[in-house]
Design a protein around this motif. Sequence first.
Motif, PDB file in Angstrom:
ATOM      1  N   ASP A 103      30.197  36.989  50.916  1.00  0.00           N
ATOM      2  CA  ASP A 103      30.403  38.433  50.965  1.00  0.00           C
ATOM      3  C   ASP A 103      31.847  38.690  50.516  1.00  0.00           C
ATOM      4  O   ASP A 103      32.777  38.069  51.035  1.00  0.00           O
ATOM      5  CB  ASP A 103      30.190  38.919  52.412  1.00  0.00           C
ATOM      6  N   GLU A 104      32.007  39.591  49.547  1.00  0.00           N
ATOM      7  CA  GLU A 104      33.348  39.784  48.970  1.00  0.00           C
ATOM      8  C   GLU A 104      34.346  40.344  49.974  1.00  0.00           C
ATOM      9  O   GLU A 104      35.549  40.110  49.851  1.00  0.00           O
ATOM     10  CB  GLU A 104      33.265  40.683  47.734  1.00  0.00           C
ATOM     11  N   GLU A 105      33.844  41.087  50.969  1.00  0.00           N
ATOM     12  CA  GLU A 105      34.757  41.682  51.966  1.00  0.00           C
ATOM     13  C   GLU A 105      35.072  40.687  53.092  1.00  0.00           C
ATOM     14  O   GLU A 105      36.228  40.403  53.374  1.00  0.00           O
ATOM     15  CB  GLU A 105      34.102  42.929  52.593  1.00  0.00           C
ATOM     16  N   ASN A 189      42.415  38.026  48.915  1.00  0.00           N
ATOM     17  CA  ASN A 189      41.002  38.238  48.573  1.00  0.00           C
ATOM     18  C   ASN A 189      40.162  36.975  48.730  1.00  0.00           C
ATOM     19  O   ASN A 189      38.996  36.941  48.321  1.00  0.00           O
ATOM     20  CB  ASN A 189      40.878  38.750  47.133  1.00  0.00           C
ATOM     21  N   TYR A 191      40.727  34.106  47.205  1.00  0.00           N
ATOM     22  CA  TYR A 191      40.724  33.275  45.994  1.00  0.00           C
ATOM     23  C   TYR A 191      41.803  32.201  46.096  1.00  0.00           C
ATOM     24  O   TYR A 191      42.874  32.427  46.684  1.00  0.00           O
ATOM     25  CB  TYR A 191      40.939  34.131  44.738  1.00  0.00           C
ATOM     26  N   ASP A 198      37.146  33.016  39.425  1.00  0.00           N
ATOM     27  CA  ASP A 198      35.784  32.933  39.949  1.00  0.00           C
ATOM     28  C   ASP A 198      34.999  31.912  39.116  1.00  0.00           C
ATOM     29  O   ASP A 198      34.665  32.166  37.952  1.00  0.00           O
ATOM     30  CB  ASP A 198      35.118  34.323  39.889  1.00  0.00           C
TER      31      ASP A 198
END
Length: 207
Positions: A103-105, A189, A191, A198
């Motif tokens: 999930d990106e959040e 984030n 990363y 990505d």
Amino acid sequence: MSLTILDHALIKHKLTIMRDKNTSTYIFKQNLDEIAKLMAFEVTRNIPLKDKEIETPICKMIGKEMDKQIILVPILRAGIGLVDGFRDIIPTAKIGHIGMERDEETLIPREYYAKFPKGIEDSVVIVVDPMLATGGSANMAIENIKQRGAKNIRLVCLVGAPEGVAAIQKEHPDVDIMLAALDEKLNENGYIVPGLGDAGDRLFGTD
Ligand code: PRP
Ligand code: URA
């Protein structure tokens, strides 16, 4: 438990090409294939062997053959990128698949697919994914594989963050980890810094 960083000149050279944001999808995959072969070679260094009696053109001898089935488990999507290189080196490997999406959040992974060959209990299972960031995806994948009875599990990632390594070592201290590079940290984030961006998007051209 062990952490191995494959500190090899060829790997550093190829990984630098992959990290470069100007590298195309095609060249990214080509270098991933090449690094995967080098990592496959190294991660299988101590696979158990058994004696095999053969006859050379000259005489009989006792040779060696692998005593364990190898099951490769790419974490979808990006892990698929490591499969070709591994299969070139270990053509008899069977392949399991496990789908994970962060999930990106929240950065919490969600499992959406799992299918494995039979015999996982007695096999050497090599989980592959280019990125080990928070470690959430790999931890969940390893948990799933352990629940199916696997006892000999190795994790191979290209780029790892210290946070991800620590997370695996905490949850699964029996799993040996091999990386091509241990990077500095995660950004806000989730990363890897400096990382390569990505991995799935760069591999499949979806960015
Ligand atoms: C990426 C990567 C790992 C995961 C690493 O997959 O391929 O599976 O993130 O992050 P983590 O260690 O914090 O869990 P992503 O969820 O972006 O899915 P994708 O492979 O489909 O792009
Ligand atoms: N997943 C990626 O693909 N890249 C990162 O840097 C972190 C997670």
